[in-house]
Enzyme design. Structure first.
Site, PDB file in Angstrom:
ATOM      1  N   HIS A  71       0.830  -1.213   0.000  1.00 35.30           N
ATOM      2  CA  HIS A  71       0.000   0.000   0.000  1.00 35.30           C
ATOM      3  C   HIS A  71       0.863   1.261   0.000  1.00 35.30           C
ATOM      4  O   HIS A  71       0.472   2.275  -0.560  1.00 35.30           O
ATOM      5  CB  HIS A  71      -1.014   0.004   1.157  1.00 35.30           C
ATOM      6  CG  HIS A  71      -0.437   0.050   2.515  1.00 35.30           C
ATOM      7  ND1 HIS A  71       0.135  -1.044   3.118  1.00 35.30           N
ATOM      8  CD2 HIS A  71      -0.352   1.059   3.406  1.00 35.30           C
ATOM      9  CE1 HIS A  71       0.555  -0.710   4.323  1.00 35.30           C
ATOM     10  NE2 HIS A  71       0.274   0.564   4.524  1.00 35.30           N
ATOM     11  N   CYS A 155     -32.048   2.748  -9.501  1.00 37.84           N
ATOM     12  CA  CYS A 155     -33.204   2.508  -8.627  1.00 37.84           C
ATOM     13  C   CYS A 155     -34.510   3.002  -9.250  1.00 37.84           C
ATOM     14  O   CYS A 155     -35.586   2.756  -8.713  1.00 37.84           O
ATOM     15  CB  CYS A 155     -32.983   3.176  -7.272  1.00 37.84           C
ATOM     16  SG  CYS A 155     -32.850   4.981  -7.391  1.00 37.84           S
TER      17      CYS A 155
END
Length: 183
Positions: A71, A155
């Site tokens: 990371h 949606c």
């Protein structure tokens, strides 16, 4: 060639991130994709690996490399980071300083390089005062935002929250790459 981190979070718009990865790869950039667990419910890592020819990062501890803290090394070599789509969850985590997965940990480790966030969520979630406060907070820290557009959402609602047009996202990345590091 620039190093681009493409963070993909869990939105139906995740499939559009494949086009971004493909475009930047064809332009000659090295694209390093980091996917959240939720993103993997919408699109698979193999799609991005095929398009970018690079390993796709999905887990914080999926490999131990003793000479490399992944990371940190990803954060150090990046020229720009792009999160598209960025959910209310990922925006909230970053605004709160939560680094509990590979994507948030890498983003938190990036210094003096542009970070572009492209929200994609339901209109009510986008307009929620908490989300708006998180966006303002991150903007104050220098994070760049490419505003979502108004459209018919997955949606069924009509409103602002759809991922920005890919051309607008690509143009923002190009503009910031030309500008270089943030001081």
């Amino acid at each position: 060639m620039k190093n681009i981190i493409l963070g993909v979070s869990g939105s139906i718009a995740a499939y559009k991130a494949a086009d971004l990865a493909n475009t930047f790869t064809k332009e000659g950039h090295a694209v390093h994709v980091i996917m959240t667990a939720s993103a993997q419910q919408f699109i698979t890592p193999i799609t991005f690996q095929t398009l970018t020819k690079n390993k796709v990062y999905t887990e914080m501890f999926d490999e131990i490399i003793y000479e490399d803290v992944r990371h940190i090394s990803l954060a150090q070599k990046v020229d720009i980071a792009l999160i598209a789509p960025a959910t209310a969850n990922i925006i909230g985590k970053l605004a709160a300083g939560i680094a509990d997965d590979m994507l948030t940990t890498v983003i938190m480790a990036i210094q003096k390089k542009p970070i572009v966030i492209c929200p994609a969520m339901n209109t009510a979630m986008y307009e929620n005062p908490v989300t708006q406060d998180n966006i303002k907070k991150l903007s104050g820290y220098g994070y760049q935002f490419v505003e979502p557009r108004e459209a018919r959402l997955a949606c069924g609602d009509l409103g602002k929250g759809a991922l920005a047009n890919l051309d607008a996202i690509i143009a923002a990345v190009h503009r910031l790459l030309e500008q270089g590091a943030i001081v």
